[in-house]
Design an enzyme around this catalytic site. Structure first.
Site, mmCIF file in Angstrom:
data_model
loop_
_atom_site.group_PDB
_atom_site.id
_atom_site.type_symbol
_atom_site.label_atom_id
_atom_site.label_comp_id
_atom_site.label_asym_id
_atom_site.label_seq_id
_atom_site.Cartn_x
_atom_site.Cartn_y
_atom_site.Cartn_z
ATOM 1 N N LYS A 82 0.851 -1.195 0.000
ATOM 2 C CA LYS A 82 0.000 0.000 0.000
ATOM 3 C C LYS A 82 0.882 1.238 0.000
ATOM 4 O O LYS A 82 1.883 1.283 0.722
ATOM 5 C CB LYS A 82 -0.903 -0.048 1.243
ATOM 6 C CG LYS A 82 -1.967 1.029 1.300
ATOM 7 C CD LYS A 82 -2.871 0.821 2.515
ATOM 8 C CE LYS A 82 -3.957 1.869 2.637
ATOM 9 N NZ LYS A 82 -4.854 1.644 3.793
ATOM 10 N N SER A 157 -9.757 1.850 2.814
ATOM 11 C CA SER A 157 -8.840 2.575 1.956
ATOM 12 C C SER A 157 -7.815 1.680 1.238
ATOM 13 O O SER A 157 -7.218 2.113 0.263
ATOM 14 C CB SER A 157 -8.085 3.620 2.777
ATOM 15 O OG SER A 157 -7.274 2.987 3.752
ATOM 16 N N SER A 181 -9.960 -0.508 7.065
ATOM 17 C CA SER A 181 -9.394 -0.388 5.718
ATOM 18 C C SER A 181 -8.700 -1.617 5.154
ATOM 19 O O SER A 181 -8.330 -1.625 3.981
ATOM 20 C CB SER A 181 -8.410 0.778 5.674
ATOM 21 O OG SER A 181 -9.123 1.961 5.481
#
Ligand code: GLN
Length: 489
Positions: A82, A157, A181
């Site tokens: 990420k 997210s 997330s």
């Protein structure tokens, strides 16, 4: 099944028996990214050269046969990171214009640990700006699509992480979870997602959103992949004072041992009004499956869970407003081109660099922390947080693990909620509790909606209960290997 869709367990077996080389496998994923990521937009940057070099290194290590020391399970396994996790040799943007050209002078501890374990880092994946959001639509660099239906969001997210794993563009991925997330995008994309206990994994080198809630964790096709990544990244880190000094168990060693006498607390009240029927059905079926596997199902109430969203949306923005004050146009990243004074430079750099959701959170946080409001909002939220934590402590006196939904509905359509932040926040209702309480929780695939969108079920465990969580998830997966279904992309 095509190699890029194979569960991590099978890939590891192929790598370690030398039926497939790490170079070949990395090549397969790089080609796949090249071919299909224009449809998904899961990656923000790809680093083929470094990936290939790491794969060659892994092949060399696998070539040295050392029967006394079996190779690390992640050796040669391709992983996506990420883009709010720092890597020294590529950009770390947090999907924000303010960090568009930022390269960190150091790598996050988790990245160092993955490299030491021999994992192959393919590239950095998309997210909501600074991990604030539930759809990846808040990225400054374009939205990611759900591999199962490209009109739908992948969640957020960690939407890029989930889409990359679900679409066969990485075997496993790292995400971060502040209020859901990792688990929510895992549910939306039909993959496994695990948020570890607060402090299990070092946050050094993670772009800070809400430091008392943030935690890094794995997303993967199978439970084995999550266990292998968790194994590699867990443990105390002197560079993160909140990381725990507890020893890391051998998660892979016990993974296949079913939990005899498992007491599973069913949070039935979470299947209330406002939760879609397909979610209710799939969670109820999952509970039945555990019952058939011999688990005792105990009804559990968490009386303060209705207050979780309100509590989180005071605490998380408050911490964010403080954390994000470091982006001032001086220390990091973007600086406005024209300005009249120092204050004007701050104002313009932040005004132009941050997106609207990030600004909304900063304003909410500054308001909640300001004198005159602090007691009514921030202090009150901290007290409610303690009550939420107590609910979980009480529950785990009665049961080993909890089970409930991850989200009230499957993946929504792009654009459907983006103009209604409150509706987007409310959908975090079932994931936020684990962050407020600091406990581990995971989402595992449990079926599909009528229109073919994946569904997830959530398992929650007591502090440092990751081993139990993984074993329960594995029991479930063995009965219902939903990862045998793959999207047509
Ligand atoms: N959806 C939540 C939010 O917008 C959670 C985000 C996260 O876990 N990073 O804050």
């Amino acid at each position: 099944m095509q190699t890029h869709f194979l569960p991590t367990r099978e890939l590891v077996e192929k790598l370690q028996t030398r039926t497939l080389s790490c170079g070949e496998l990395t090549g397969i994923y790089l080609e796949r990214i090249e071919q299909v990521d224009s449809q998904l937009h899961s990656y923000l940057s790809v680093d083929p050269e470094t990936a290939k070099a790491q794969a060659d290194l892994a092949d060399a290590q696998l070539g040295e046969k050392k029967p006394e020391a079996p190779p690390a399970p992640l050796l040669g396994v391709p992983i996506a990171i990420k883009d709010n996790i720092c890597t020294v040799d590529s950009k770390t943007t947090c999907a924000s214009k303010i960090l568009e050209n930022y390269t960190s002078p150091y790598s996050a501890t988790v990245v160092e640990k993955l490299r030491n374990a021999g994992a192959v880092l393919l590239g950095k994946v998309n997210l909501d700006e600074f991990a604030m959001g539930s759809s990846t639509e808040n990225s400054a660099f374009g939205v990611t699509s759900n591999p199962w239906n490209r009109e739908h969001v992948p969640g957020g997210s960690s939407g890029g992480s989930a889409a990359a794993v679900a679409g066969g563009l990485a075997s496993v991925a790292l995400g971060s979870d502040t209020g859901g997330s990792i688990r929510q995008p895992a549910a939306f994309c039909g993959v496994v997602g695990l948020k570890p206990t607060y402090g299990r994994v070092s946050r050094y080198g993670l772009g800070a959103f809400a430091s008392s809630l943030d935690q890094i964790g794995p997303l993967s096709r199978d439970v084995y992949g999550a266990a292998a990544v968790l194994q590699a990244i867990s443990g105390h880190d002197p560079l993160d004072s909140t990381s725990l000094r507890e020893p890391v168990p051998d998660y892979l060693k016990t993974l296949d041992q079913p939990l005899a006498g498992l007491r599973l607390g069913f949070i039935e009240e979470w299947l209330a009004e406002g939760v879609e029927d397909c979610v209710k059905q799939s969670v109820t079926q999952s509970v039945d499956l555990f019952r058939n596997l011999g688990a005792e199902i105990v009804p559990i109430r968490l009386p303060h869970s209705p207050y979780c969203v309100a509590t989180y949306y005071i605490i998380a923005p408050s911490e964010a407003s403080s954390n994000l004050s470091r982006y001032d146009g001086v220390h990091y990243g973007y600086r406005a081109k024209e300005y009249a004074s120092l204050n004007d430079m701050y104002r313009k750099s932040r005004g132009e660099g941050f997106g609207s959701e990030v600004k909304r959170r900063i304003m909410l946080g500054c308001y909640a922390l300001s004198s005159g409001y602090y007691d009514a909002y921030y202090l009150k939220a901290q007290k409610v947080r303690r009550l939420v934590q107590q609910d979980y402590l009480d529950a785990f006196k009665k049961v080993d693990l909890l089970i409930g939904p991850v989200t009230p509905a499957p993946a929504f359509k792009k654009g459907e909620l983006v103009d209604d932040p409150l509706a987007m926040y409310l959908a975090d209702i079932f994931t936020i509790g684990a962050n407020l309480a600091g406990i581990p929780a995971m989402s595992i695939p449990c079926g599909f909606s009528e229109n073919g969108l994946p569904l997830g079920v959530q398992l929650l465990g007591p502090t440092l209960g990751e081993e139990k969580l993984l074993r329960a998830a594995r029991m479930f997966e063995q009965e219902k290997p939903w990862h045998d279904n793959v999207p047509t992309i």
